[in-house]
Motif scaffolding. Structure first.
Motif, PDB file in Angstrom:
ATOM      1  N   GLU A  69       2.310  -7.061  -0.040  1.00 36.82           N
ATOM      2  CA  GLU A  69       2.392  -6.261   0.750  1.00 36.82           C
ATOM      3  C   GLU A  69       2.685  -4.757   0.275  1.00 36.82           C
ATOM      4  OE1 GLU A  69       2.489  -6.038   5.174  1.00 36.82           O
ATOM      5  OE2 GLU A  69       4.172  -5.105   4.755  1.00 36.82           O
ATOM      6  N   SER A  71       4.181  -1.187   1.621  1.00 36.19           N
ATOM      7  CA  SER A  71       4.413  -0.243   2.760  1.00 36.19           C
ATOM      8  C   SER A  71       5.179   0.595   2.862  1.00 36.19           C
ATOM      9  CB  SER A  71       4.498  -1.463   4.152  1.00 36.19           C
ATOM     10  OG  SER A  71       5.498  -1.781   3.342  1.00 36.19           O
ATOM     11  N   ARG A  79       6.151   1.837  10.778  1.00 40.83           N
ATOM     12  CA  ARG A  79       5.189   1.331   9.267  1.00 40.83           C
ATOM     13  C   ARG A  79       3.982   1.354   9.222  1.00 40.83           C
ATOM     14  NH1 ARG A  79       5.301  -4.451   7.937  1.00 40.83           N
ATOM     15  NH2 ARG A  79       5.137  -5.054   6.184  1.00 40.83           N
ATOM     16  N   VAL A  81       0.733   0.242   6.651  1.00 44.33           N
ATOM     17  CA  VAL A  81       1.238  -0.858   5.427  1.00 44.33           C
ATOM     18  C   VAL A  81      -0.229   0.076   4.499  1.00 44.33           C
ATOM     19  CG1 VAL A  81       0.035  -3.310   4.578  1.00 44.33           C
ATOM     20  CG2 VAL A  81       1.894  -3.075   6.572  1.00 44.33           C
ATOM     21  N   TYR A 104       8.968   2.657  -2.207  1.00 45.63           N
ATOM     22  CA  TYR A 104       8.169   2.217  -1.888  1.00 45.63           C
ATOM     23  C   TYR A 104       8.656   0.749  -1.035  1.00 45.63           C
ATOM     24  CZ  TYR A 104       4.646   5.730  -2.017  1.00 45.63           C
ATOM     25  OH  TYR A 104       4.339   6.709  -1.848  1.00 45.63           O
ATOM     26  N   LYS A 192      -0.918  -6.412  11.039  1.00 46.49           N
ATOM     27  CA  LYS A 192      -0.429  -6.368   9.814  1.00 46.49           C
ATOM     28  C   LYS A 192      -1.751  -5.706  10.021  1.00 46.49           C
ATOM     29  CE  LYS A 192       1.332  -8.477   7.423  1.00 46.49           C
ATOM     30  NZ  LYS A 192       3.345  -8.219   7.167  1.00 46.49           N
ATOM     31  N   SER A 195      -0.880  -1.830  11.329  1.00 41.61           N
ATOM     32  CA  SER A 195      -0.282  -1.158  10.561  1.00 41.61           C
ATOM     33  C   SER A 195      -0.812  -0.606   9.384  1.00 41.61           C
ATOM     34  CB  SER A 195       0.820  -2.421   9.648  1.00 41.61           C
ATOM     35  OG  SER A 195       1.903  -2.801  10.674  1.00 41.61           O
TER      36      SER A 195
END
Length: 242
Positions: A69, A71, A79, A81, A104, A192, A195
């Protein structure tokens, strides 16, 4: 004690991984081998952070297996993603520019094997063979197009359409990873997914419920099963055609 691959085995695997990636697929073999000699192969355990000791290290990452991932977290802890990298994907092209800072986070979601290709080595090879810069330009243009579509969807589409588009995108990414056949399930938490879309988990849960009520998906803990992929794709496409 596990078997440690030889230097020759690692070199061969790096070459195969580079040739199978989007970025290096059209590079001639001598150029691939030249870069492979300066690259390294690293195994990363689940839930660990890649480049944790030096977040701005100038390397291009290529996924051999697993998923990572990408992010970004701001000062107040919020945060976002951006993308999920799977086999064949690469990230870190901005690190080809020495003056650009790119802090990142790369978090391993599934145990991953990555090729770490030094940016300076790539630049040297591409400067010796300028035609190789074409692959970088094409990939960046492709990503610019995807970003433009994504921005258009955020401005012009409702959240259900944005959510459908992201689910379709993630399913396509899981196909590329080599699972075989058209995937119909996503193993991904609602947090997730929230995000990725810059929304709260509660908001995404509500929108997933709407898609479920339409018979497009079913929801389980950490999993989304797609029941009607053509209809989900049609909903996703409606956002980019407005």
């Amino acid at each position: 004690m596990g078997h440690q691959p030889s230097a020759a085995d690692c070199f061969a695997l790096i070459c195969r991984a580079l040739r199978a990636s989007t970025l290096f697929a059209e590079w001639p073999l001598p150029s691939i081998e030249r870069l492979a000699k300066m690259a390294r192969l690293e195994h990363h355990k689940k839930h660990t952070q890649v480049l944790a000791a030096d977040r701005e290290r100038r390397e291009v990452l290529v996924v051999v297996s697993g998923s990572v991932e990408v992010s970004r977290t701001n000062a107040d802890g919020s945060r976002f993603v951006g993308i999920l990298m799977r086999a064949g994907d690469c990230s870190g092209l901005v690190r080809l520019l020495p003056e650009i800072r790119a802090p990142y986070d790369y978090v391993v979601l599934e145990e991953a094997l990555l090729v770490h290709a030094p940016s300076d080595a790539m630049i040297e090879i591409m400067n010796d063979e300028p035609i190789l810069w074409r692959s970088v330009a094409l990939l960046l243009l492709s990503r610019q197009r995807d970003n433009a579509v994504s921005m258009q969807q955020r401005v012009l589409s409702d959240l259900s359409t944005q959510l459908a588009a992201r689910i379709v995108e993630l399913l396509a990414a899981s196909d590329i990873s080599g699972a075989g056949g058209r995937g119909q399930s996503l193993h991904l938490s609602q947090s997730k997914l929230a995000s990725m879309l810059g929304k709260s988990r509660q908001t995404i849960n509500k929108e997933l419920g709407k898609l479920s009520a339409k018979g497009l998906i079913t929801i389980d803990y950490g999993k989304i099963d797609v029941l009607d992929l053509p209809a989900l794709e049609a909903l996703a496409a409606s956002g980019s055609s407005r």
